[in-house]
Scaffold this motif. Structure first.
Motif, PDB file in Angstrom:
ATOM      1  N   MET A 172       1.665   1.630  -3.667  1.00 48.22           N
ATOM      2  CA  MET A 172       0.462   2.032  -4.389  1.00 48.22           C
ATOM      3  C   MET A 172       0.089   3.482  -4.098  1.00 48.22           C
ATOM      4  O   MET A 172      -0.309   4.227  -5.006  1.00 48.22           O
ATOM      5  N   ARG A 191      -0.180   6.795  -6.683  1.00 47.37           N
ATOM      6  CA  ARG A 191      -1.428   7.566  -6.809  1.00 47.37           C
ATOM      7  C   ARG A 191      -1.286   8.964  -6.190  1.00 47.37           C
ATOM      8  O   ARG A 191      -2.287   9.631  -5.936  1.00 47.37           O
ATOM      9  N   GLU A 205     -13.114   1.582   4.317  1.00 47.30           N
ATOM     10  CA  GLU A 205     -12.040   2.017   3.425  1.00 47.30           C
ATOM     11  C   GLU A 205     -11.534   3.422   3.732  1.00 47.30           C
ATOM     12  O   GLU A 205     -10.440   3.795   3.301  1.00 47.30           O
ATOM     13  N   SER A 206     -12.311   4.207   4.472  1.00 47.08           N
ATOM     14  CA  SER A 206     -11.899   5.595   4.714  1.00 47.08           C
ATOM     15  C   SER A 206     -11.543   5.875   6.161  1.00 47.08           C
ATOM     16  O   SER A 206     -11.076   6.972   6.481  1.00 47.08           O
ATOM     17  N   ARG A 210      -3.748  -7.132  -4.660  1.00 46.94           N
ATOM     18  CA  ARG A 210      -5.161  -6.954  -4.333  1.00 46.94           C
ATOM     19  C   ARG A 210      -5.380  -6.031  -3.136  1.00 46.94           C
ATOM     20  O   ARG A 210      -6.531  -5.741  -2.798  1.00 46.94           O
ATOM     21  N   ALA A 211      -4.327  -5.576  -2.499  1.00 52.40           N
ATOM     22  CA  ALA A 211      -4.493  -4.679  -1.353  1.00 52.40           C
ATOM     23  C   ALA A 211      -5.058  -3.337  -1.809  1.00 52.40           C
ATOM     24  O   ALA A 211      -4.789  -2.874  -2.921  1.00 52.40           O
ATOM     25  N   ASP A 212      -5.837  -2.719  -0.931  1.00 46.30           N
ATOM     26  CA  ASP A 212      -6.459  -1.420  -1.222  1.00 46.30           C
ATOM     27  C   ASP A 212      -5.755  -0.351  -0.384  1.00 46.30           C
ATOM     28  O   ASP A 212      -5.792  -0.411   0.845  1.00 46.30           O
ATOM     29  N   PRO A 213      -5.131   0.631  -1.009  1.00 46.94           N
ATOM     30  CA  PRO A 213      -4.408   1.657  -0.255  1.00 46.94           C
ATOM     31  C   PRO A 213      -5.287   2.790   0.261  1.00 46.94           C
ATOM     32  O   PRO A 213      -4.780   3.783   0.795  1.00 46.94           O
ATOM     33  N   SER A 214      -6.615   2.684   0.128  1.00 47.35           N
ATOM     34  CA  SER A 214      -7.496   3.809   0.455  1.00 47.35           C
ATOM     35  C   SER A 214      -7.332   4.288   1.893  1.00 47.35           C
ATOM     36  O   SER A 214      -7.297   5.499   2.161  1.00 47.35           O
ATOM     37  N   SER A 215      -7.245   3.360   2.842  1.00 53.65           N
ATOM     38  CA  SER A 215      -7.135   3.774   4.242  1.00 53.65           C
ATOM     39  C   SER A 215      -5.784   4.431   4.505  1.00 53.65           C
ATOM     40  O   SER A 215      -5.702   5.398   5.273  1.00 53.65           O
ATOM     41  N   ASN A 221      -4.456  11.657  -6.108  1.00 51.69           N
ATOM     42  CA  ASN A 221      -5.035  11.828  -4.779  1.00 51.69           C
ATOM     43  C   ASN A 221      -4.486  13.048  -4.041  1.00 51.69           C
ATOM     44  O   ASN A 221      -4.792  13.238  -2.867  1.00 51.69           O
ATOM     45  N   ILE A 257       0.825  -1.212   0.000  1.00 52.14           N
ATOM     46  CA  ILE A 257       0.000   0.000   0.000  1.00 52.14           C
ATOM     47  C   ILE A 257       0.858   1.260   0.000  1.00 52.14           C
ATOM     48  O   ILE A 257       0.431   2.296  -0.523  1.00 52.14           O
TER      49      ILE A 257
END
Length: 338
Positions: A25, A29, A284-285, A313-318, A33, A22
């Motif tokens: 990633m 971004r 996610e937030s 597949r990890a989500d870097p949103s947090s 972002n 993350i």
């Protein structure tokens, strides 16, 4: 350096987890972002290997903290924490605990020296850390230790635009909660929460609501006496000091949209009572924020996710939310110090 000109310090976290994923990633971004500049404390070689595995060509730049702001736009700045991290994704090894701890130590030291504006921490694996001799319940307690003030009591807040929650007791067995939940603990937690909401989050007069420990907040003492003998007196004490506080309130009716509009933060009796709702509403937030420290610390609101580390597949949103919030809180701290 002035805090406003410093980058954020991001600790690598557990090398075998998704922390490296993350972090890479998030950097990729950074423009879409509008991310603030950050540098990673940890092993650059670990990040290089993970970038290859993920198919994310990343120009990694070993550097000093002071160089990070000028490098961030075109390279990912990495400040060595002095420990190798050789673990493969999903498979912690003998270097994992020391690498994770060294990354935290070095990131905190950068903030304390004034060469980083705030601390952001990637997830650690507590079981792995314990196997390496780590004796603290978690990140929160360890950061309080590193602050150097033995009287300091950190408070864990999970924050999102939709909801902010604070567990009064954190990583303890549920059976221990009634004994640990004291009037003094709740009053101190309320004071720290209200103070940091005002100072760092810009809430002019924070509104706090305290969950009851028992179902229906004890039904006037007919379902347990803790809410009448512990929670209510704590709320009354805070109100007497001028804090906008109420409770005990039944936890099962506190988290729907209309209820959330009536407060700025919920203080719960135990971990899952309030973390379950925020992770349902804002998984996610949501951002983990440690209140009560002499520096700003945020973290993603999730764990190491060994099962998907290195898979892409990890989500870097947090993490992205944690970086943005850290910058906002650090700027508020700096403004308040002027």
């Amino acid at each position: 350096m002035a805090p406003s000109s410093c980058a954020l310090a991001l600790s690598l976290g557990e090398p075998a987890g998704i922390g490296p994923d993350i972090a890479l990633m998030a950097w990729h971004r950074r423009e879409s972002n509008a991310l603030p500049a950050f540098f990673i404390t940890g092993d650059a070689a670990c990040l290089e290997r993970r970038a290859v595995l993920l198919g994310l060509p990343t120009p990694i730049a070993p550097c000093a903290p002071e160089e990070a702001p000028s490098l961030f736009g075109r390279t990912l700045p990495v400040v060595s924490a002095g420990a190798l991290a050789t673990a493969a994704p999903g498979r912690p090894d003998a270097t994992s605990a020391e690498a994770a701890r060294a990354a935290i130590d070095h990131a905190v030291a950068c903030v304390q020296r004034g060469v980083a504006a705030a601390l952001v921490t990637n997830p650690i694996a507590k079981a792995v850390m314990y196997g390496g001799g780590f004796t603290f319940p978690g990140h929160t307690e360890y950061l309080a230790h590193l602050s150097g003030d033995p009287t300091l009591r950190p408070v864990m807040m999970l924050w999102s635009p939709e909801l902010a929650v604070v567990p009064a007791t954190i990583h303890v067995p549920l059976a221990e909660v009634p004994r640990l939940l004291t009037r003094e603990l709740l009053v101190e937690t309320g004071r720290i929460t209200a103070r940091d909401l005002a100072r760092r989050f810009g809430v002019a007069r924070p509104r706090l609501v305290f969950c009851g420990l028992n179902p229906h907040a004890g039904e006037d003492g007919t379902i347990g006496r803790e809410d009448e003998e512990v929670v209510r007196p704590a709320v009354e004490a805070l109100c007497a000091e001028g804090t906008d506080a109420r409770g005990p309130a039944p936890a099962d009716t506190l988290f729907h949209p209309a209820a959330r509009a009536t407060y700025d933060a919920v203080i719960g009796a135990y971990h899952d009572q309030v973390l379950g709702p925020i992770k349902t509403i804002a998984f996610e937030s949501a951002v983990n924020v440690t209140l009560g420290l002499p520096f700003v610390r945020t973290s993603p609101d999730h764990g190491t996710a060994f099962d998907i580390a290195g898979s892409g597949r990890a989500d870097p949103s947090s993490l992205i939310a944690a970086l943005r919030l850290a910058r906002r809180l650090a700027d508020a701290d700096a403004e308040g110090a002027r």
